[in-house]
Design a protein around this motif. Structure first.
Motif, PDB file in Angstrom:
ATOM      1  N   LEU A  60      17.069 -11.325  -9.413  1.00 36.75           N
ATOM      2  CA  LEU A  60      16.609 -12.218  -8.318  1.00 36.75           C
ATOM      3  C   LEU A  60      15.903 -13.267  -8.592  1.00 36.75           C
ATOM      4  O   LEU A  60      14.861 -12.895  -9.436  1.00 36.75           O
ATOM      5  N   LEU A  61      15.890 -14.656  -7.921  1.00 36.86           N
ATOM      6  CA  LEU A  61      15.235 -15.589  -8.370  1.00 36.86           C
ATOM      7  C   LEU A  61      14.253 -15.940  -7.321  1.00 36.86           C
ATOM      8  O   LEU A  61      14.609 -16.340  -6.073  1.00 36.86           O
ATOM      9  N   ASP A  62      12.771 -15.528  -7.320  1.00 36.91           N
ATOM     10  CA  ASP A  62      12.026 -16.007  -6.272  1.00 36.91           C
ATOM     11  C   ASP A  62      11.619 -17.285  -6.686  1.00 36.91           C
ATOM     12  O   ASP A  62      10.315 -17.755  -7.247  1.00 36.91           O
ATOM     13  N   GLN A  63      12.280 -18.219  -6.394  1.00 37.88           N
ATOM     14  CA  GLN A  63      12.204 -19.728  -6.442  1.00 37.88           C
ATOM     15  C   GLN A  63      10.852 -20.374  -5.856  1.00 37.88           C
ATOM     16  O   GLN A  63      10.629 -21.480  -6.193  1.00 37.88           O
ATOM     17  N   LYS A  64      10.535 -19.722  -4.854  1.00 37.80           N
ATOM     18  CA  LYS A  64       9.468 -20.467  -3.843  1.00 37.80           C
ATOM     19  C   LYS A  64       8.180 -19.686  -4.061  1.00 37.80           C
ATOM     20  O   LYS A  64       7.187 -19.827  -3.199  1.00 37.80           O
ATOM     21  N   GLY A  65       8.171 -18.380  -4.522  1.00 36.80           N
ATOM     22  CA  GLY A  65       7.146 -17.645  -4.654  1.00 36.80           C
ATOM     23  C   GLY A  65       6.908 -16.554  -3.402  1.00 36.80           C
ATOM     24  O   GLY A  65       6.021 -15.860  -3.236  1.00 36.80           O
ATOM     25  N   LYS A  66       7.988 -16.679  -2.478  1.00 33.76           N
ATOM     26  CA  LYS A  66       7.654 -15.762  -1.372  1.00 33.76           C
ATOM     27  C   LYS A  66       7.637 -14.275  -1.600  1.00 33.76           C
ATOM     28  O   LYS A  66       6.636 -13.850  -0.879  1.00 33.76           O
ATOM     29  N   ALA A  67       8.690 -13.727  -2.348  1.00 29.00           N
ATOM     30  CA  ALA A  67       8.448 -12.348  -2.427  1.00 29.00           C
ATOM     31  C   ALA A  67       7.089 -12.092  -3.281  1.00 29.00           C
ATOM     32  O   ALA A  67       6.612 -10.852  -3.005  1.00 29.00           O
ATOM     33  N   ARG A  68       6.767 -12.798  -4.257  1.00 22.29           N
ATOM     34  CA  ARG A  68       5.655 -12.622  -4.978  1.00 22.29           C
ATOM     35  C   ARG A  68       4.288 -12.768  -4.446  1.00 22.29           C
ATOM     36  O   ARG A  68       3.475 -11.592  -4.101  1.00 22.29           O
ATOM     37  N   LYS A  69       4.424 -13.442  -3.116  1.00 21.50           N
ATOM     38  CA  LYS A  69       3.106 -13.406  -2.099  1.00 21.50           C
ATOM     39  C   LYS A  69       3.250 -12.144  -1.301  1.00 21.50           C
ATOM     40  O   LYS A  69       2.174 -11.863  -0.720  1.00 21.50           O
ATOM     41  N   THR A 128       0.844  -1.106   0.059  1.00 18.50           N
ATOM     42  CA  THR A 128       0.099   0.090   0.079  1.00 18.50           C
ATOM     43  C   THR A 128       0.918   1.257  -0.159  1.00 18.50           C
ATOM     44  O   THR A 128       1.822   1.339   0.660  1.00 18.50           O
ATOM     45  N   LEU A 129       0.412   2.176  -0.767  1.00 17.46           N
ATOM     46  CA  LEU A 129       1.357   3.361  -1.077  1.00 17.46           C
ATOM     47  C   LEU A 129       1.582   4.122   0.386  1.00 17.46           C
ATOM     48  O   LEU A 129       0.691   4.162   1.301  1.00 17.46           O
ATOM     49  N   GLY A 130       2.824   4.517   0.777  1.00 12.42           N
ATOM     50  CA  GLY A 130       3.262   5.232   2.192  1.00 12.42           C
ATOM     51  C   GLY A 130       3.439   3.977   3.144  1.00 12.42           C
ATOM     52  O   GLY A 130       3.636   4.430   4.266  1.00 12.42           O
ATOM     53  N   SER A 131       3.331   2.647   2.827  1.00 12.58           N
ATOM     54  CA  SER A 131       3.707   1.883   3.795  1.00 12.58           C
ATOM     55  C   SER A 131       5.169   1.229   3.572  1.00 12.58           C
ATOM     56  O   SER A 131       5.519   1.506   2.414  1.00 12.58           O
ATOM     57  N   PRO A 132       5.777   0.810   4.729  1.00  7.38           N
ATOM     58  CA  PRO A 132       7.115   0.175   4.422  1.00  7.38           C
ATOM     59  C   PRO A 132       7.099  -0.853   3.602  1.00  7.38           C
ATOM     60  O   PRO A 132       6.000  -1.951   3.476  1.00  7.38           O
ATOM     61  N   ALA A 133       8.008  -1.154   2.718  1.00  8.99           N
ATOM     62  CA  ALA A 133       8.053  -2.332   1.716  1.00  8.99           C
ATOM     63  C   ALA A 133       8.563  -3.637   2.195  1.00  8.99           C
ATOM     64  O   ALA A 133       9.483  -3.458   3.205  1.00  8.99           O
ATOM     65  N   PRO A 134       7.691  -4.601   1.980  1.00  9.30           N
ATOM     66  CA  PRO A 134       7.740  -5.920   2.703  1.00  9.30           C
ATOM     67  C   PRO A 134       9.484  -6.354   2.415  1.00  9.30           C
ATOM     68  O   PRO A 134      10.055  -6.270   1.248  1.00  9.30           O
ATOM     69  N   ASP A 135      10.381  -6.772   3.175  1.00 11.35           N
ATOM     70  CA  ASP A 135      11.599  -7.254   2.861  1.00 11.35           C
ATOM     71  C   ASP A 135      11.507  -8.685   2.416  1.00 11.35           C
ATOM     72  O   ASP A 135      10.433  -9.376   2.699  1.00 11.35           O
ATOM     73  N   PHE A 136      12.746  -9.022   1.730  1.00 16.46           N
ATOM     74  CA  PHE A 136      12.735 -10.269   1.364  1.00 16.46           C
ATOM     75  C   PHE A 136      14.136 -10.789   1.081  1.00 16.46           C
ATOM     76  O   PHE A 136      15.308  -9.789   1.044  1.00 16.46           O
ATOM     77  N   THR A 137      14.649 -11.832   1.118  1.00 18.44           N
ATOM     78  CA  THR A 137      16.126 -12.336   0.650  1.00 18.44           C
ATOM     79  C   THR A 137      15.663 -13.240  -0.260  1.00 18.44           C
ATOM     80  O   THR A 137      15.222 -14.386  -0.112  1.00 18.44           O
ATOM     81  N   LEU A 138      16.613 -13.316  -1.460  1.00 23.77           N
ATOM     82  CA  LEU A 138      16.329 -14.290  -2.585  1.00 23.77           C
ATOM     83  C   LEU A 138      17.810 -14.346  -3.032  1.00 23.77           C
ATOM     84  O   LEU A 138      18.714 -13.550  -2.917  1.00 23.77           O
ATOM     85  N   LYS A 139      18.033 -15.682  -3.518  1.00 23.68           N
ATOM     86  CA  LYS A 139      19.334 -15.848  -4.461  1.00 23.68           C
ATOM     87  C   LYS A 139      19.225 -15.234  -5.503  1.00 23.68           C
ATOM     88  O   LYS A 139      18.191 -14.484  -6.426  1.00 23.68           O
ATOM     89  N   THR A 140      20.372 -14.726  -6.243  1.00 24.19           N
ATOM     90  CA  THR A 140      20.701 -13.924  -7.273  1.00 24.19           C
ATOM     91  C   THR A 140      21.010 -14.891  -8.537  1.00 24.19           C
ATOM     92  O   THR A 140      21.509 -15.923  -8.175  1.00 24.19           O
TER      93      THR A 140
END
Length: 167
Positions: free
Chosen positions: A115-124, A26-38
């Motif tokens: 970055l490789l979202d191999q398990k769909g975590k960032a997408r979700k 949502t605009l104005g909210s902190p972006a969800p963090d993630f860690t992904l393989k490159t």
């Protein structure tokens, strides 16, 4: 009168439930963090880029609009590298083959981290509804613009205006 307000409450609750949970970006909210393989073999987290404006682009090699917008994204990255713009190209690796990812990256000579979202975590965590989707995050980690669907060069410029320091 009371029946009318009960009906309105039920209708509103139904509408909110049907819409699903609110999108984390949502605009104005902190972006969800993630860690992904490159693609290069390491790992990267969004938090690694704190203090820098970030342009996230979710894509897949089989996505025709993703192909169409990539040249504009690369041009924006090249034009604003002096302002420390970071572009992170997040591939929906859980939905395709690595050889197709590599072919796409090589074809476009993508100069930024893939970055490789191999398990769909960032997408979700970003509640993606489809690709491409672009998210513009300011240097404080706050979402300033979300563009679901293909992005135009005009919208890229609008997003960059939201996150880059004034020249």
């Amino acid at each position: 009168m009371r029946l009318g307000s009960q009906f309105l409450s039920i209708a509103l609750a139904t509408l909110l439930t049907a819409a699903g949970r609110l999108s984390p970006q949502t605009l104005g909210s902190p972006a969800p963090d993630f860690t992904l393989k490159t693609l290069a073999g390491g790992t990267a987290s969004l938090s690694d880029y704190t203090g820098h404006p970030v342009f996230l682009n979710f894509w897949a090699s089989w996505c025709k609009p993703c192909r169409g917008e990539m040249s504009d994204i690369i041009a924006a990255y090249d034009a604003h590298s002096d302002q420390h713009l970071q572009v992170l190209a997040i591939n929906l690796t859980d939905q395709e083959r690595m050889k197709d990812v590599r072919r796409f990256v090589d074809e476009f000579r993508m100069p930024f981290p893939v970055l490789l979202d191999q398990k769909g975590k960032a997408r979700k965590s970003y509640a993606l509804r489809g690709v491409p989707t672009s998210v513009f995050i300011d240097a404080q980690g706050v979402v300033r613009l979300v563009n679901p669907g293909p992005i135009t060069s005009e919208t890229i410029q609008r997003g960059l205006a939201e996150i880059l320091p004034a020249r």
